[in-house]
Design a protein around this motif. Structure first.
Motif, PDB file in Angstrom:
ATOM      1  N   LEU A  97       5.552  -6.815  -4.929  1.00  0.00           N
ATOM      2  CA  LEU A  97       6.062  -5.483  -5.233  1.00  0.00           C
ATOM      3  C   LEU A  97       5.995  -5.189  -6.726  1.00  0.00           C
ATOM      4  O   LEU A  97       5.625  -4.075  -7.132  1.00  0.00           O
ATOM      5  N   SER A  98       6.352  -6.161  -7.548  1.00  0.00           N
ATOM      6  CA  SER A  98       6.350  -5.921  -8.994  1.00  0.00           C
ATOM      7  C   SER A  98       4.940  -5.706  -9.522  1.00  0.00           C
ATOM      8  O   SER A  98       4.703  -4.829 -10.363  1.00  0.00           O
ATOM      9  N   ALA A  99       3.978  -6.500  -9.036  1.00  0.00           N
ATOM     10  CA  ALA A  99       2.592  -6.322  -9.470  1.00  0.00           C
ATOM     11  C   ALA A  99       2.043  -4.975  -9.007  1.00  0.00           C
ATOM     12  O   ALA A  99       1.309  -4.300  -9.752  1.00  0.00           O
ATOM     13  N   THR A 100       2.408  -4.567  -7.794  1.00  0.00           N
ATOM     14  CA  THR A 100       1.968  -3.260  -7.298  1.00  0.00           C
ATOM     15  C   THR A 100       2.615  -2.129  -8.083  1.00  0.00           C
ATOM     16  O   THR A 100       1.981  -1.102  -8.368  1.00  0.00           O
ATOM     17  N   PHE A 101       3.877  -2.303  -8.455  1.00  0.00           N
ATOM     18  CA  PHE A 101       4.574  -1.288  -9.258  1.00  0.00           C
ATOM     19  C   PHE A 101       3.878  -1.094 -10.606  1.00  0.00           C
ATOM     20  O   PHE A 101       3.637   0.034 -11.042  1.00  0.00           O
ATOM     21  N   CYS A 102       3.548  -2.218 -11.270  1.00  0.00           N
ATOM     22  CA  CYS A 102       2.818  -2.112 -12.535  1.00  0.00           C
ATOM     23  C   CYS A 102       1.469  -1.439 -12.318  1.00  0.00           C
ATOM     24  O   CYS A 102       1.046  -0.586 -13.120  1.00  0.00           O
ATOM     25  N   GLY A 103       0.777  -1.799 -11.244  1.00  0.00           N
ATOM     26  CA  GLY A 103      -0.507  -1.175 -10.951  1.00  0.00           C
ATOM     27  C   GLY A 103      -0.385   0.323 -10.748  1.00  0.00           C
ATOM     28  O   GLY A 103      -1.241   1.096 -11.204  1.00  0.00           O
ATOM     29  N   ALA A 104       0.676   0.747 -10.064  1.00  0.00           N
ATOM     30  CA  ALA A 104       0.886   2.184  -9.843  1.00  0.00           C
ATOM     31  C   ALA A 104       1.200   2.906 -11.141  1.00  0.00           C
ATOM     32  O   ALA A 104       0.859   4.086 -11.311  1.00  0.00           O
ATOM     33  N   MET A 105       1.857   2.205 -12.069  1.00  0.00           N
ATOM     34  CA  MET A 105       2.152   2.811 -13.369  1.00  0.00           C
ATOM     35  C   MET A 105       0.901   2.863 -14.254  1.00  0.00           C
ATOM     36  O   MET A 105       0.782   3.720 -15.126  1.00  0.00           O
ATOM     37  N   PHE A 106      -0.024   1.947 -14.043  1.00  0.00           N
ATOM     38  CA  PHE A 106      -1.232   1.906 -14.859  1.00  0.00           C
ATOM     39  C   PHE A 106      -2.336   2.806 -14.323  1.00  0.00           C
ATOM     40  O   PHE A 106      -3.101   3.383 -15.091  1.00  0.00           O
ATOM     41  N   GLN A 131       0.844  -1.201   0.000  1.00  0.00           N
ATOM     42  CA  GLN A 131       0.000   0.000   0.000  1.00  0.00           C
ATOM     43  C   GLN A 131       0.875   1.247   0.000  1.00  0.00           C
ATOM     44  O   GLN A 131       0.641   2.187  -0.774  1.00  0.00           O
ATOM     45  N   ALA A 132       1.872   1.251   0.886  1.00  0.00           N
ATOM     46  CA  ALA A 132       2.780   2.400   0.941  1.00  0.00           C
ATOM     47  C   ALA A 132       3.603   2.524  -0.335  1.00  0.00           C
ATOM     48  O   ALA A 132       3.808   3.621  -0.867  1.00  0.00           O
ATOM     49  N   TYR A 133       4.059   1.392  -0.850  1.00  0.00           N
ATOM     50  CA  TYR A 133       4.878   1.392  -2.068  1.00  0.00           C
ATOM     51  C   TYR A 133       4.080   1.892  -3.267  1.00  0.00           C
ATOM     52  O   TYR A 133       4.547   2.747  -4.036  1.00  0.00           O
ATOM     53  N   GLY A 134       2.855   1.383  -3.436  1.00  0.00           N
ATOM     54  CA  GLY A 134       2.036   1.832  -4.553  1.00  0.00           C
ATOM     55  C   GLY A 134       1.690   3.304  -4.448  1.00  0.00           C
ATOM     56  O   GLY A 134       1.666   4.018  -5.458  1.00  0.00           O
ATOM     57  N   SER A 135       1.442   3.787  -3.240  1.00  0.00           N
ATOM     58  CA  SER A 135       1.085   5.201  -3.051  1.00  0.00           C
ATOM     59  C   SER A 135       2.234   6.113  -3.426  1.00  0.00           C
ATOM     60  O   SER A 135       2.030   7.138  -4.091  1.00  0.00           O
ATOM     61  N   THR A 136       3.441   5.756  -3.007  1.00  0.00           N
ATOM     62  CA  THR A 136       4.577   6.631  -3.319  1.00  0.00           C
ATOM     63  C   THR A 136       4.900   6.622  -4.811  1.00  0.00           C
ATOM     64  O   THR A 136       5.274   7.648  -5.380  1.00  0.00           O
ATOM     65  N   MET A 137       4.720   5.469  -5.466  1.00  0.00           N
ATOM     66  CA  MET A 137       4.980   5.422  -6.901  1.00  0.00           C
ATOM     67  C   MET A 137       3.939   6.228  -7.663  1.00  0.00           C
ATOM     68  O   MET A 137       4.261   6.916  -8.646  1.00  0.00           O
TER      69      MET A 137
END
Length: 605
Positions: free
Chosen positions: A319-328, A243-249
């Motif tokens: 983390l990788s799936a959340t990173f892609c989600g934050a980019m999308f 949650q924190a990782y996706g928010s910051t990205m």
């Protein structure tokens, strides 16, 4: 990558976000984690039986021989006999002496009576186990051994022993033989003989549950209740982190803070790796602390480096799936939907295979199985570890690579729908026609993990699971082979000529065929998969005993032709329009399903 720049970015990420989370949020997260640990620890120590504590109310006098069995079972709340309480529904059972005075009518009352009979059986067994004359008290000796054969656990019971059982009014029990004995104290609610059991000491205790000792009626197969509870401790902290990782990205995009990094003399991979490193280290630190805490608290018999290393691919996958989600995602609301989807999907992937702990090939689909085995101090072979951890690790690498393809100004700061962002991520990797082959190879780990998850989810459905798995495999593979082709045509990376459509389609099919042969390695590392029809269908494995010429035909020539044809069909539709692509994709799926179903039926005969 430049390690010095990477660490500098990681340091900025930590210092920048240290004050970005308010104290109330930190307090709520801390309380949630502590509460989760306490509840999980209580559940692990009490086991599944602790969940029904105080579930039933029984009225029985202290002078009754049933008082002791009822008071020894935590499922019952012992009360004074009161017929009025039964009428009011405040008591499920009422005994006068040793006679059942109430008439169980509703389901809960009948369940209470059944549970009480089981409690009396166990109480009788415990009483007889204290008898000095063990042979007289328990003339049947049972040894329960769990053997693994062809990927399926098989239970073998052997009986031995004889003695002066005497005449009694209790039931005798046997395992492959016969015996007699006294029913002991306990009266009419149920009697049972005891057995001098051996076998694998402690198999039914601790993490696995179940029982391998006691009378034959008491012996139960192990159920991994505590395993799942303890393993859950490793998954839940990741939800806070992502949650924190996706928010910051996402903040880097919405607040345009990422623009400063984009114009700095660092690569996008340095940026992504540097911003991810603190969260990855945080997750692994929590995992290590939980592992050591479980081991040194005595809740588990094992737990060490293997358990920690097995959690590494799961952490990377989250983390990788959340990173892609934050980019999308285009907003925090959309990001919430994405992260919830990621959490549910990946948690299912991690937990569902672990349910089938007695079916080793299915269980090893998830790295969490390796974690549980290490916590149980069971041996984990290098092949088992590689089979469980390699697919999710490669999938995480693929997801990070696709997300990094969007870490550029034209994608980060534009409001495009998620499907369009997915196409952008794929088209950014297209440099020439040969990229069609390269992307089919790159996407194979994602396909493999998705197919393994489908096998695990559908495995328990019986015969219907085979056609369902075939459908899932067809959809996953055809989309993976053709989506990047559609992205190339829509973005203008490929010209829309007939020749280009045929060429890139054929290259995509060849690339997928070459990468797909990794399933042969899976068959070698985990040969038990060949014994399970569902995994044979899902992973297109050839059963043992099939002649070599047929193996070569099924593994090489026919799949190559299939993938080239179906990918070309989809490519020809993708070069025209989205509607044509969907129609062509549907036709490719029909061809693929017909082929797979024919092969499965032919090999199954």
């Amino acid at each position: 990558m430049n390690p010095r720049k990477l660490l500098r970015i990681a340091k900025w990420e930590v210092t920048k976000n240290a004050g970005g989370v308010d104290k109330r949020t930190v307090a709520i997260m801390a309380v949630s984690v502590v509460a989760m640990v306490l509840v999980a620890g209580l559940a692990a120590s009490s086991g599944a039986s602790g969940l029904d504590s105080g579930l039933y109310r029984i009225g029985v006098d202290e002078s009754s021989s049933y008082y002791a069995p009822a008071s020894d079972d935590a499922a019952f709340v012992v009360q004074e006999p009161d017929p009025a309480a039964v009428e009011r529904g405040d008591q499920e059972l009422l005994f006068v002496g040793t006679q059942l005075a109430s008439s169980p009518e509703d389901p809960k009352e009948r369940a209470a009576l059944g549970e009480f009979r089981t409690s009396v059986d166990r109480y009788n067994s415990r009483q007889m186990a204290r008898d000095d004359n063990r042979t007289a008290a328990a003339p049947v000796s049972v040894t329960l051994v769990y053997l693994e054969q062809s990927g399926v656990s098989e239970t073998i019971a052997s009986d031995s022993g004889s003695g002066d059982g005497g005449d009694g009014d209790g039931d005798g029990s046997s395992a492959g033989g016969s015996g007699g004995g006294s029913g002991g104290d306990g009266g009419s609610a149920g009697g049972s003989t005891d057995s001098d059991a051996g076998g694998l000491a402690g198999l039914g205790a601790g993490l696995t549950g179940g029982s391998t000792t006691g009378s034959p009626s008491d012996i139960q197969p192990p159920f991994p209740f505590e395993s799942l509870v303890l393993a859950f401790l490793f998954i839940v902290p990741m939800n806070f982190v992502i949650q924190a990782y996706g928010s910051t990205m996402l903040s880097e995009r919405l607040n345009r803070r990422g623009e400063l990094l984009l114009v700095s003399p660092v690569s996008r991979f340095d940026i992504v790796a540097g911003k991810t490193l603190p969260y990855f280290l945080g997750v692994m630190g929590v995992v290590t602390a939980i592992t050591l805490g479980l081991r040194f608290s005595g809740l588990t018999a094992g737990g060490g480096p293997i358990a920690v290393l097995a959690m590494l691919p799961i952490a990377l996958l989250f983390l990788s799936a959340t990173f892609c989600g934050a980019m999308f995602a285009r907003s925090f609301k959309e990001l919430t939907f994405v992260t919830v989807t990621v959490t549910v999907s990946l948690t299912s992937y991690a937990f569902v295979p672990a349910i089938f702990t007695d079916v080793t090939p299915i269980a090893l689909i998830s790295p969490l199985t390796v974690v549980v085995r290490d916590l149980q101090a069971q041996a984990v072979t290098l092949g088992d570890f590689a089979f469980a951890t390699t697919p999710p690790t490669l999938t995480a690498v693929v997801l990070f690579g696709l997300g990094a393809g969007l870490y550029r100004e034209e994608d980060m700061f534009t409001q495009r729908a998620i499907p369009l962002k997915v196409l952008d991520a794929l088209s950014g990797r297209i440099k020439s026609k040969w990229s069609a082959l390269k992307l089919s190879v790159i996407l194979l780990p994602f396909v493999f993990v998705a197919e393994l998850a489908a096998v695990a989810l559908l495995f328990a459905l019986g015969d219907i699971s085979i056609p369902l798995v075939l459908v899932a495999v067809v959809v996953i593979e055809e989309v993976a082979k053709s989506l990047h082709l559609y992205a190339g045509f829509t973005s203008g990376r490929y010209d829309r000529s007939l020749r280009t459509g045929v060429v890139v389609g054929a290259l995509s099919g060849v690339g997928f065929f070459l990468a797909e042969k990794v399933t042969v390695l899976a068959q070698l590392v985990n040969p038990g998969l060949r014994e399970i029809p569902t995994s044979q269908a899902g992973l297109e494995l050839v059963p043992a005993g099939v002649p070599l010429p047929l193996v070569l035909l099924v593994l090489l020539l026919l799949p190559l032709l299939l993938h080239v044809v179906t990918a070309t069909v989809s490519s020809l539709g993708a070069r025209r329009s989205r509607r044509s692509y969907l129609l062509a994709l549907g036709a490719a799926m029909v061809i693929h399903f017909a082929y797979n179903y024919t092969v499965v039926i032919a090999l199954g005969q």
